[in-house]
Enzyme design. Sequence first.
Site, PDB file in Angstrom:
ATOM      1  N   CYS A 454       0.821  -1.203   0.000  1.00 36.72           N
ATOM      2  CA  CYS A 454       0.000   0.000   0.000  1.00 36.72           C
ATOM      3  C   CYS A 454       0.855   1.252   0.000  1.00 36.72           C
ATOM      4  CB  CYS A 454      -0.958  -0.003   1.185  1.00 36.72           C
ATOM      5  SG  CYS A 454      -0.132  -0.105   2.783  1.00 36.72           S
ATOM      6  N   HIS A 856      -1.357   1.103   7.547  1.00 35.90           N
ATOM      7  CA  HIS A 856      -1.849   1.067   6.164  1.00 35.90           C
ATOM      8  C   HIS A 856      -1.758   2.464   5.571  1.00 35.90           C
ATOM      9  CE1 HIS A 856      -4.169   0.018   2.680  1.00 35.90           C
ATOM     10  NE2 HIS A 856      -5.156   0.828   3.008  1.00 35.90           N
TER      11      HIS A 856
END
EC number: 3.4.19.12
Length: 1040
Positions: A454, A856
């Site tokens: 990510c 994330h």
Amino acid sequence: MDKILEGLVSSSHPLPLKRVIVRKVVESAEHWLDEAQCEAMFDLTTRLILEGQDHFQRQVGHQVLEAYARYHRPEFESFFNKTFVLGLLQQGYHSLDRKDVAILDYIHNGLKLIMSCPSVLDLFSLLQVEVLRMVCERPEPQLCARLSDLLTDFVQCIPKGKLSITFCQQLVRTIGHFQCQSTQEKELREYVSQVTKVSNLLQNIWKAEPSTLLPSLQEIFASISSTDASFEPSVALASLVQHIPLQMITVLIRSLTTDPNVKDASMTQALCRMIDWLSWPLAQHVDTWVTALLKGLAAVQKFTILIDVTLLKIELVFNRLWFPLVRPGALAVLSHMLLSFQHSPEAFHLIVPHVVNLVHSLRSDGLPSSTAFLVQLTELIHCMMYHYSGFPDLYEPILEAIKDFPKPSEEKIKLILNQSAWTSQSNALASCLSRLSGKSETGKTGLINLGNTCYMNSVIQALFMATDFRRQVLSLNLNGCNSLMKKLQHLFAFLAHTQREAYAPRIFFEASRPPWFTPRSQQDCSEYLRFLLDRLHEEEKILKVQSSHKLSESLGCPETSLQEVASQAAALTEAPCTSDGEKTLIETMFGGKLQTHICCLNCRSTSQKVEAFTDLSLAFCPSSSVDNLSFRDAASSPNAQDGGPVGVCASGPSEEPGAYDPATAAFVCDSALSERAAGSPPDKFCCAENTSVPSEPSKNFVNKDVPQNLGDEATPSVTDLLNYFLAPEVLTGDNQYYCENCASLQNAEKTMQITEEPEYLILTLLRFSYDQKYHVRRKILDNVSLPLVLELPVKRTPFSSLSEGWSIDVDFTDISENLAKKLKPSGTEEDRCPRPVPYLLSSVVVHSGVSSESGHYYSYARNVTGTEASYRLCHHHPEARALASSQGHLLESPSAVVEQDLENKEISKEWFLFNDSRVTFTSFQSVQKITSRFPKDTAYVLLYRKQNSTNALSGNNSTSGLWVNGDPPLQKELMDAITKDNILYLQEQELNARARALQAASASCSFRPNGFDDNDPPGSCGPTGGGGGGGFNTVSRLVF
């Protein structure tokens, strides 16, 4: 009397005399005649009607027969009996064939004459059987039309019960065999009239007996789906479409597209033949049914059929636009076929050569209907040229031909394309099957998480949404090159043109991953971005050197050539770039200059250094973040007295062994950060609320060795952090400066100024600090206000053009003189102040989590170009100035009035949330509130786009019309790769749809629509991090 009449009609007497005598014969019908005389008269008149040599004889036969049948009804009933009629239908009459239309006309008139007689019921029963037999013999259109006239007047003759279904099916087959060999208008009109009569008969039967409709429709489909090469069903079947209730479209299309017994070859034939029906005049709703079937096939992912049919029939449909009678229906089908065929320009390019001629022809006729049609056609053409913008040589003649017609807005074009895509069509089984889908309603493509990637996905999406950078990358000619820039160009092209909901960037990931990044582990996105930009810059430098050498000169000694290339590349890297032509793309887009002054407060000698940067790392003020560090406990709470770790260090794992050393990078450097991190302990960084420009006589210095108390609990903004970054600093105590002139450590004054601004300003908020006591990296969770408009102070000085490096040749002995005034020529007070350069927020990379080793990344972004009219209007607003005056601050935030004004304008709209595979619409308000709503989600990397009065970038042809959607044309190699992958994707969709259809009976309902981004914070990072593998909203989907 029959002898007299027979002799009269065959005599050579004048026609008027014959008519007078015939009138007398008709009048004599009132007189009594015996049965034999009546029968003789009926025989004669029947022969005249059926075998008369001319129109007069046939006319006489009709007149006399009607008169004698009226006055001698019992005798005529006895004559016109079941046996006689059956003989006519099965054997004919003398030399007249039984299929002659005259026989049907005779029977039709005979039924009218005995309608009130009891024996007519027997004739009705007979005809119910005979008309079925006749239809099964496939009569010609003329005979079938006469039969339809008879059955329309005498519905009692239509077969009943199960025979009625058979009759309708056979009548459909008969229509399927109709052919018209003539090309003359009169014959064509007669043919259309005959077919219309037959189709009207079927409509009447369907209305009277609804049970006959569905079998008839099944027969229609059986005819048009036949793969028998020896039989081509007639286009006359199109006349039946207008009589099918539109309410049945959904049910029928669903039945057809989901029937496992219908083979692809049959469906392809059926669809092709339905498209052929567009040429049938006067037929209504053909376009509606064709479009519905196209959408139905898309809903069940039968893309192979759609591709084959579109490429086969698109030119035929376009040619129908020349004919006014069928033009509206043809345009409707053409629009859907083109707008839905979004994976390749092949279909559109088949009709491109014919567009200009059609436009010129319709413009020349001057009819209002033609003008209205051209408006619709040009809108369609603009949509297609926007979607496939890589062919200026093909589109220039079209743009010239349609330049006087209105062009739809970009928002409207995007909406039309999005709603029409094959992957946008709703599946009838969507309620219980999870559908593989194409792009979401945003029109953007996600990036598949390859396993804790990510950090890369969020950075790539931010760079892709940097519109001017993307266009420059896509416009590069990199054929034959296997560089990282080539792979980035490939990735950008796929993000822009793929039909996939999300693209897997495996090749680019492997090529761009820093060597020290462990695969499938979380990394720092800021560090990745720096490495990526540095790699791209270095590669371009090397390629420029290589291109300047002639290959023939290096063939003899390849080793020497490589050494020369490397040495020249290093020389180019070390030398400053003084002209735009010498800059690499990364320098042009992201490169700026930062000048650092250090003045010894003892001898007043000054050292200065100009360094290039691609991003600025902004530290937090310790006093505002000390209480909000993660991983806190009562024993380790830091404070100013115990020397706790409250400062921030360089972002990314650069502090760890084996990490990337910025000193080894030729272009990407962050000296300011390095010096502050190295020259002063991290726990002693702090900020001043009001810091003055160093050129002022009364300077407010920031002693960054002493913690400052802001006295204000308001949320800090990016402007505040930038103020802190650029604030003057006094180097004292342990942080003293070694002065070469004094040959000892001395107190010094350190100032930094931006002397050259980048096109894209990258700001990294240093949220990760290294705790030396506990040897962990903590995250500062402070909320930071993100201004939509940022004004960067740029102070151009004579040293802006100097070579990078330190110099100590300036000596000031007049301590009373202001230092800043000594460093530059005299001028006005305004000249000595930094000039504000306006920037608009383009993208924000957000980190979700409490440490750099976990969590994330996702990003918010929008399209921002170098010129934003909506910003310029606000920029001239007197309250929009965020620059310090001569007595004012170094940098101030834009006023709340301007911020609110901007938020109410289009400039704050069209934001997207890129969360790995998932892309959704969002708003600037969502960007601002992310940390307040989700405390672990904090802005980390920001991209701002400089706003210019004119776009300084060269090579942008968007205004000329060649870059139809603003992006440059794709090279053929890229377009071919995208087309190939799009076809592969559609085939994958089709195979998956077929597999799901087989399991539909046992499948459980597992569809879960995504929530709005504000209600669904990102979770941990993984192969589907951030919910990227889920579905998406189906707003604006077209349903029949």
